[in-house]
Design a protein around this motif. Structure first.
Motif, mmCIF file in Angstrom:
data_model
loop_
_atom_site.group_PDB
_atom_site.id
_atom_site.type_symbol
_atom_site.label_atom_id
_atom_site.label_comp_id
_atom_site.label_asym_id
_atom_site.label_seq_id
_atom_site.Cartn_x
_atom_site.Cartn_y
_atom_site.Cartn_z
ATOM 1 N N VAL A 287 0.839 -1.201 0.000
ATOM 2 C CA VAL A 287 0.000 0.000 0.000
ATOM 3 C C VAL A 287 0.874 1.252 0.000
ATOM 4 O O VAL A 287 0.616 2.212 -0.740
ATOM 5 C CB VAL A 287 -0.968 -0.006 1.206
ATOM 6 C CG1 VAL A 287 -1.674 1.332 1.344
ATOM 7 C CG2 VAL A 287 -1.980 -1.119 1.056
ATOM 8 N N GLY A 288 1.920 1.230 0.826
ATOM 9 C CA GLY A 288 2.831 2.375 0.864
ATOM 10 C C GLY A 288 3.524 2.594 -0.466
ATOM 11 O O GLY A 288 3.655 3.734 -0.931
ATOM 12 N N ALA A 289 3.985 1.515 -1.095
ATOM 13 C CA ALA A 289 4.639 1.639 -2.403
ATOM 14 C C ALA A 289 3.661 2.186 -3.444
ATOM 15 O O ALA A 289 4.034 3.014 -4.280
ATOM 16 C CB ALA A 289 5.186 0.286 -2.839
ATOM 17 N N GLY A 290 2.440 1.744 -3.389
ATOM 18 C CA GLY A 290 1.430 2.250 -4.310
ATOM 19 C C GLY A 290 1.166 3.733 -4.095
ATOM 20 O O GLY A 290 1.007 4.488 -5.057
ATOM 21 N N PHE A 291 1.154 4.153 -2.840
ATOM 22 C CA PHE A 291 0.920 5.577 -2.549
ATOM 23 C C PHE A 291 2.091 6.427 -3.017
ATOM 24 O O PHE A 291 1.893 7.501 -3.608
ATOM 25 C CB PHE A 291 0.669 5.766 -1.059
ATOM 26 C CG PHE A 291 0.337 7.185 -0.687
ATOM 27 C CD1 PHE A 291 -0.852 7.758 -1.108
ATOM 28 C CD2 PHE A 291 1.209 7.940 0.063
ATOM 29 C CE1 PHE A 291 -1.152 9.064 -0.785
ATOM 30 C CE2 PHE A 291 0.910 9.245 0.401
ATOM 31 C CZ PHE A 291 -0.273 9.806 -0.020
ATOM 32 N N VAL A 292 3.306 5.960 -2.763
ATOM 33 C CA VAL A 292 4.484 6.695 -3.225
ATOM 34 C C VAL A 292 4.488 6.772 -4.759
ATOM 35 O O VAL A 292 4.780 7.820 -5.343
ATOM 36 C CB VAL A 292 5.771 6.035 -2.691
ATOM 37 C CG1 VAL A 292 7.006 6.608 -3.374
ATOM 38 C CG2 VAL A 292 5.860 6.221 -1.184
ATOM 39 N N ALA A 293 4.151 5.672 -5.411
ATOM 40 C CA ALA A 293 4.083 5.674 -6.874
ATOM 41 C C ALA A 293 3.021 6.641 -7.370
ATOM 42 O O ALA A 293 3.208 7.327 -8.384
ATOM 43 C CB ALA A 293 3.803 4.265 -7.379
ATOM 44 N N TYR A 294 1.908 6.693 -6.665
ATOM 45 C CA TYR A 294 0.835 7.625 -7.028
ATOM 46 C C TYR A 294 1.344 9.063 -7.012
ATOM 47 O O TYR A 294 1.090 9.835 -7.941
ATOM 48 C CB TYR A 294 -0.342 7.446 -6.068
ATOM 49 C CG TYR A 294 -1.431 8.463 -6.219
ATOM 50 C CD1 TYR A 294 -2.329 8.388 -7.271
ATOM 51 C CD2 TYR A 294 -1.559 9.501 -5.309
ATOM 52 C CE1 TYR A 294 -3.328 9.327 -7.414
ATOM 53 C CE2 TYR A 294 -2.557 10.441 -5.441
ATOM 54 C CZ TYR A 294 -3.441 10.350 -6.492
ATOM 55 O OH TYR A 294 -4.423 11.289 -6.624
ATOM 56 N N LEU A 295 2.051 9.415 -5.950
ATOM 57 C CA LEU A 295 2.560 10.786 -5.849
ATOM 58 C C LEU A 295 3.703 11.035 -6.826
ATOM 59 O O LEU A 295 3.800 12.100 -7.432
ATOM 60 C CB LEU A 295 3.019 11.056 -4.408
ATOM 61 C CG LEU A 295 1.926 11.054 -3.348
ATOM 62 C CD1 LEU A 295 2.541 11.247 -1.971
ATOM 63 C CD2 LEU A 295 0.871 12.105 -3.632
ATOM 64 N N ALA B 297 -0.292 3.526 -9.724
ATOM 65 C CA ALA B 297 -0.175 3.179 -8.306
ATOM 66 C C ALA B 297 -0.699 1.776 -8.039
ATOM 67 O O ALA B 297 -0.096 1.011 -7.267
ATOM 68 C CB ALA B 297 -0.944 4.192 -7.466
ATOM 69 N N ILE B 298 -1.786 1.408 -8.686
ATOM 70 C CA ILE B 298 -2.347 0.066 -8.494
ATOM 71 C C ILE B 298 -1.382 -0.986 -9.036
ATOM 72 O O ILE B 298 -1.154 -2.024 -8.399
ATOM 73 C CB ILE B 298 -3.730 -0.039 -9.168
ATOM 74 C CG1 ILE B 298 -4.736 0.817 -8.408
ATOM 75 C CG2 ILE B 298 -4.188 -1.482 -9.247
ATOM 76 C CD1 ILE B 298 -6.073 0.937 -9.101
ATOM 77 N N ILE B 299 -0.799 -0.719 -10.191
ATOM 78 C CA ILE B 299 0.140 -1.679 -10.785
ATOM 79 C C ILE B 299 1.365 -1.845 -9.884
ATOM 80 O O ILE B 299 1.814 -2.979 -9.636
ATOM 81 C CB ILE B 299 0.532 -1.222 -12.205
ATOM 82 C CG1 ILE B 299 -0.662 -1.382 -13.140
ATOM 83 C CG2 ILE B 299 1.733 -2.014 -12.719
ATOM 84 C CD1 ILE B 299 -0.463 -0.759 -14.514
ATOM 85 N N VAL B 300 1.904 -0.758 -9.354
ATOM 86 C CA VAL B 300 3.074 -0.845 -8.468
ATOM 87 C C VAL B 300 2.704 -1.601 -7.188
ATOM 88 O O VAL B 300 3.452 -2.495 -6.743
ATOM 89 C CB VAL B 300 3.614 0.569 -8.151
ATOM 90 C CG1 VAL B 300 4.635 0.514 -7.021
ATOM 91 C CG2 VAL B 300 4.221 1.180 -9.392
ATOM 92 N N ALA B 301 1.579 -1.282 -6.587
ATOM 93 C CA ALA B 301 1.166 -1.965 -5.356
ATOM 94 C C ALA B 301 0.946 -3.452 -5.609
ATOM 95 O O ALA B 301 1.349 -4.301 -4.789
ATOM 96 C CB ALA B 301 -0.103 -1.322 -4.802
#
Length: 120
Positions: free
Chosen positions: A88-96, A105-109
């Motif tokens: 979840v954290g990785a997805g949030f960082v990717a989103y930003l 972000a979904i793909i990274v998470a």
């Protein structure tokens, strides 16, 4: 007695679960959706009611995601909590970092979660 046979052997016995799903599940949910579509055009997007509705909807989605991450069921429960929270954290960082793109972000998470599932 009403004279209506509500047993499993009734002529509609095989269909009553589907009728129940229709009446108790689909109809109440979609009724509010249809009413929302009909009235949404008349609401000011920046009104207090719209802001409150958006806040409640966002918090409900956040609560469902938190429940899935912290108290999962099924095969997701086999993945350690730290890996789920890290995904979840990785997805949030990717989103930003990637310009607020939800799909990225979904793909990274998902990649982090699947990687953790394979490695752990």
């Amino acid at each position: 007695m009403t004279g209506i046979d509500l047993s499993f052997d009734a002529p509609l016995g095989d269909w009553w679960p589907f009728v129940f799903i229709l009446l108790a599940g689909w109809l109440p949910t979609d009724l509010w959706r249809y009413l929302g579509v009909l009235t949404a055009g008349r609401l000011d997007e920046n009104s207090r009611l719209a802001i409150l509705t958006r806040a409640v909807a966002t918090s409900m989605v956040a609560a469902v995601i938190a429940q899935l991450v912290l108290f999962p069921a099924g095969s997701l429960a086999a993945i350690p909590t730290a890996a789920r929270v890290g995904a979840v954290g990785a997805g949030f960082v990717a989103y930003l970092w990637l310009g607020r793109r939800v799909i990225a972000a979904i793909i990274v998470a998902e990649a982090v979660l699947l990687g953790a599932a394979v490695l752990l």
